[in-house]
Write a protein that holds these residues in place. Sequence first.
Motif, PDB file in Angstrom:
ATOM      1  N   GLN A  15      -1.659   3.752  -2.260  1.00  0.00           N
ATOM      2  CA  GLN A  15      -3.108   3.607  -2.118  1.00  0.00           C
ATOM      3  C   GLN A  15      -3.440   2.351  -1.314  1.00  0.00           C
ATOM      4  O   GLN A  15      -2.844   1.301  -1.527  1.00  0.00           O
ATOM      5  N   PRO A  16      -4.390   2.445  -0.383  1.00  0.00           N
ATOM      6  CA  PRO A  16      -4.804   1.264   0.387  1.00  0.00           C
ATOM      7  C   PRO A  16      -5.849   0.471  -0.396  1.00  0.00           C
ATOM      8  O   PRO A  16      -6.864   1.012  -0.823  1.00  0.00           O
ATOM      9  N   CYS A  17      -5.570  -0.796  -0.600  1.00  0.00           N
ATOM     10  CA  CYS A  17      -6.484  -1.614  -1.408  1.00  0.00           C
ATOM     11  C   CYS A  17      -6.977  -2.867  -0.688  1.00  0.00           C
ATOM     12  O   CYS A  17      -7.816  -3.586  -1.241  1.00  0.00           O
ATOM     13  N   TYR A  32      -6.190  -8.403  -4.725  1.00  0.00           N
ATOM     14  CA  TYR A  32      -5.537  -7.255  -4.084  1.00  0.00           C
ATOM     15  C   TYR A  32      -4.423  -6.701  -4.964  1.00  0.00           C
ATOM     16  O   TYR A  32      -4.346  -5.486  -5.206  1.00  0.00           O
ATOM     17  N   ARG A  56     -10.096  -2.964 -11.760  1.00  0.00           N
ATOM     18  CA  ARG A  56     -11.421  -2.749 -11.188  1.00  0.00           C
ATOM     19  C   ARG A  56     -12.187  -4.055 -11.220  1.00  0.00           C
ATOM     20  O   ARG A  56     -12.167  -4.788 -12.214  1.00  0.00           O
ATOM     21  N   CYS A  57     -12.876  -4.342 -10.133  1.00  0.00           N
ATOM     22  CA  CYS A  57     -13.549  -5.629  -9.964  1.00  0.00           C
ATOM     23  C   CYS A  57     -14.946  -5.612 -10.574  1.00  0.00           C
ATOM     24  O   CYS A  57     -15.700  -4.647 -10.414  1.00  0.00           O
ATOM     25  N   GLU A  68      -8.984  -3.469   1.676  1.00  0.00           N
ATOM     26  CA  GLU A  68     -10.393  -3.558   2.045  1.00  0.00           C
ATOM     27  C   GLU A  68     -11.332  -3.501   0.845  1.00  0.00           C
ATOM     28  O   GLU A  68     -12.545  -3.636   1.004  1.00  0.00           O
ATOM     29  N   LEU A  69     -10.796  -3.311  -0.345  1.00  0.00           N
ATOM     30  CA  LEU A  69     -11.659  -3.218  -1.521  1.00  0.00           C
ATOM     31  C   LEU A  69     -12.349  -4.542  -1.805  1.00  0.00           C
ATOM     32  O   LEU A  69     -11.739  -5.612  -1.667  1.00  0.00           O
ATOM     33  N   HIS A  80      -5.809  -4.876  -7.902  1.00  0.00           N
ATOM     34  CA  HIS A  80      -6.319  -3.562  -7.495  1.00  0.00           C
ATOM     35  C   HIS A  80      -5.176  -2.555  -7.392  1.00  0.00           C
ATOM     36  O   HIS A  80      -5.316  -1.391  -7.809  1.00  0.00           O
ATOM     37  N   LEU A  81      -4.038  -2.979  -6.815  1.00  0.00           N
ATOM     38  CA  LEU A  81      -2.885  -2.087  -6.721  1.00  0.00           C
ATOM     39  C   LEU A  81      -2.449  -1.582  -8.087  1.00  0.00           C
ATOM     40  O   LEU A  81      -1.988  -0.443  -8.232  1.00  0.00           O
ATOM     41  N   SER A  86     -10.666  -7.997  -3.204  1.00  0.00           N
ATOM     42  CA  SER A  86      -9.233  -8.087  -2.940  1.00  0.00           C
ATOM     43  C   SER A  86      -8.841  -9.465  -2.423  1.00  0.00           C
ATOM     44  O   SER A  86      -7.703  -9.913  -2.599  1.00  0.00           O
ATOM     45  N   ASP A 137       0.833  -1.205   0.000  1.00  0.00           N
ATOM     46  CA  ASP A 137       0.000   0.000   0.000  1.00  0.00           C
ATOM     47  C   ASP A 137       0.870   1.259   0.000  1.00  0.00           C
ATOM     48  O   ASP A 137       0.593   2.236  -0.711  1.00  0.00           O
TER      49      ASP A 137
END
Length: 403
Positions: A263-265, A279, A287-288, A267-268, A282-283, A271, A258
Amino acid sequence: MSGSKLKPVQAVTAVGCSLTIVSEDKRMRWLIAPDSFKGSLAAREVAEAMARGIRRAEPSADCRLCPMADGGEGTLDALHATLGGEWHRASVHDAEGRPCEAEWLLLPHGVAVVEVARVVGLPDVGPASVHERDTRGVGELIRACLDAGARHIAVGLGGSSTNDGGAGCLVGLGVRLLDREGQTLAPLPDQLGRVAALDLSGLDARLEVTKLELWSDVDNPLLGPRGATAVFGPQKGVAPDAVARLDAAIARFAAAADHAFGQPCAELPGSGAAGGLGYALHLLGGRCHSGATALAELSGLSDAIAQVDWVLTGEGCSDGQTLAGKAPARVAELARAAGVPVSLLSGAVLPDAEGQLAAHFDGCFSLCSRPMTLEAAIQQAAPLLEQAAEQLARLVLAGRRGP
């Protein structure tokens, strides 16, 4: 998104200022859109068996096949059966670091699709434990797509044997994992607790101009009681007493990742898919999306449903979890929206005490008509599907004829 090219099945006649729909014939029109029966039949083979059964009941039945998937095993085959596309092959590493060949599919409109199960899937693992597996080969396969010129890549996340937080995938794309002394670490789960920093200087720059999609049927975060390790780790061989330790190691890696990516990912939603591979993607800016929804849109499923009288879907085993993003649930949702009846024919339909599954379908049916072992059901899946689909079709036809 491209739609399916289906021939019209109805004629439209002008009457005054209104339009009247006149059927060309009285044949029953079916749309058959099942997922694969994992370990037994591909989605296309399931659909073909269902069609053969329906035609036993009505030889002239119009059966349109639209094999489905949700981003997991069988996604590429389902897409190719419906849309076509160009197969590509690349030399990568499997979950245990062995050289292997993996295919990816370039769709006609330019999207490159990678199926994680083809690189680090559960059926392909050897004697190594989950602590010795990583997703480096997935990163290598994404790089192969980039080398071929793809700038829109979708990654189907289901069916992985790994639980490395996606660290291997990042390494396969040029990232280095470093300990406190600045030494490079392998992206193995047992090493993640030692990660102090990530070196992004070698990360493939083409990712900055690439649209990256994550196709998944789960929305779990990376860490915690709903995370990758706690929920899916035991299925892959993580011992109960090792769950907390591995989750803590991945949390340390994620803190460093992160920070490096800014960017914190963790919790998305999504992930935690594929052992945390979601996860890592996402980094990278991914996009999911619901895998089943993505395939339905690509195949033009809504338009196809609007042209038929009945929809038939299914999967290897159905229960309450089917409604959590699985392909049959998406098929049912679209059929309901179009006002078209939809039935479920699966290898097994588990008890549904609250009726949640049954409420989404016009009948839920199992292909097992007698007591049998799982091995026998797998081996006889095609003829059993034909038999069950025939009986379902006879029931539907009887209802249409009336008393």
